[in-house]
Write a protein that holds these residues in place. Structure first.
Motif: not given
Length: 225
Positions: A117-124, A169-170, A189-194, A219-225
Motif C-alpha cells: 500500500r502506497l502513500t498516495r493514489a496513482y493512475p493505473g 513514474l518510471i 492502481y490507486g494506492p495499491e502496488l501489486l 520506493q522508486h515510485l514514491e521518490s518521483r511524486q
C-alpha cells in the motif's frame, strides 16, 4: 464361472482407495503448510487473514474476484496472499456412429501475490515482460517506446498511463533495476502496488524475499511524486 465382474470390482475398489489415500495425504500436507505459515506469521508480527475482502483478483490472471484465499499482512501495510482460478475445457468428439460425446477437464492455477500500500493514489499502470511476438513486432516496427529507453522498451511493455505519467513514474533508477532483474513485473492502481508469481507460499521463510523487490519498486515510485 465368470470372474470378470469380480476382478473389475476389485480393480475399481483399488482405484477408489488409492484416490482417497491421495486426497487425505494432500489435505495433510496442506494443513502442515498452513500451520507453518501461521506460526511464522505469529513469530514475526504478521496477521493471517483467510479470504480477505479485497478486489486484487480482478487484476490477476483469470480475473477471479473471490480467488484470494489467504493474506499475510504486516507493516507498511504489505500483504502476501494466495490466489487461484480454475479453467474448464469442454471437448466434444464423434463416437463414429453419428453421435458425439462430451468431456470436461479442469485445471486450477495458483499464484502468490504481493501487495504494497502506497502513500498516495496513482493512475493505473502495468509494467510486464513483452511476449515473444510483441518483441518481434517492436523490433520490426520500432513502435511501443513507452519510456524512450531502447533496452527497456524492447524487453518490457507498459500498459496504461499517458506519456507524461509514464516518464514521471518510471525513472532511470527503476529502469536499471528492471534491466538487472532485481524487481518484478508490477501494476499499480490507486494506492495499491501489486505483483504475482505462479505457485503457493511453500516456505514462509521466503516471504521477506518476496516482499523486498516490490518494496523497492514502491520506493522508486514514491521518490518521483
Amino acid at each position: 464361472m465368470d470372474h470378470l465382474p469380480l476382478f473389475v470390482g476389485i480393480a475399481c475398489l483399488g482405484v477408489t482407495v488409492l484416490f482417497v489415500v491421495a486426497m487425505v495425504s494432500t489435505a495433510k500436507r496442506e494443513r502442515k503448510r498452513r500451520d507453518r505459515l501461521t506460526r511464522w506469521a505469529h513469530q514475526h508480527g504478521w496477521t493471517i487473514t483467510p479470504y480477505p475482502a479485497v478486489d486484487w483478483g480482478r487484476r490477476l490472471p483469470g480475473g477471479n474476484p473471490r480467488g484470494v484465499s489467504l493474506a499475510v499482512v504486516a507493516g507498511r501495510p504489505v500483504s502476501v496472499a494466495e490466489y487461484s482460478y480454475t479453467e474448464t475445457q469442454t471437448t466434444t468428439t464423434s463416437d463414429g456412429q453419428g453421435g458425439t460425446s462430451t468431456t470436461q477437464t479442469t485445471q486450477t492455477h495458483s499464484f502468490t501475490v504481493v501487495v504494497v500500500r502506497l502513500t498516495r493514489a496513482y493512475p493505473g499502470l502495468t509494467v510486464e515482460p513483452r511476449p515473444p511476438m510483441s518483441r518481434l513486432g517492436q523490433r520490426l516496427t520500432g513502435g511501443g517506446k513507452a519510456t524512450g529507453h531502447d533496452g527497456f522498451d524492447r524487453r518490457y511493455r507498459v500498459r496504461g498511463g499517458d506519456p507524461g505519467t509514464i516518464s514521471r513514474l518510471i525513472g532511470p533508477a527503476l529502469i536499471d533495476e528492471h534491466l538487472a532483474g532485481t524487481v518484478p513485473s508490477w501494476s499499480v492502481y490507486g494506492p495499491e502496488l501489486l505483483s504475482y508469481r505462479p505457485g503457493v507460499i511453500d516456505m514462509p521463510e521466503h516471504i521477506p524475499a518476496l516482499v523486498g523487490p516490490l518494496l523497492r519498486v514502491a520506493q522508486h515510485l514514491e521518490s518521483r511524486q
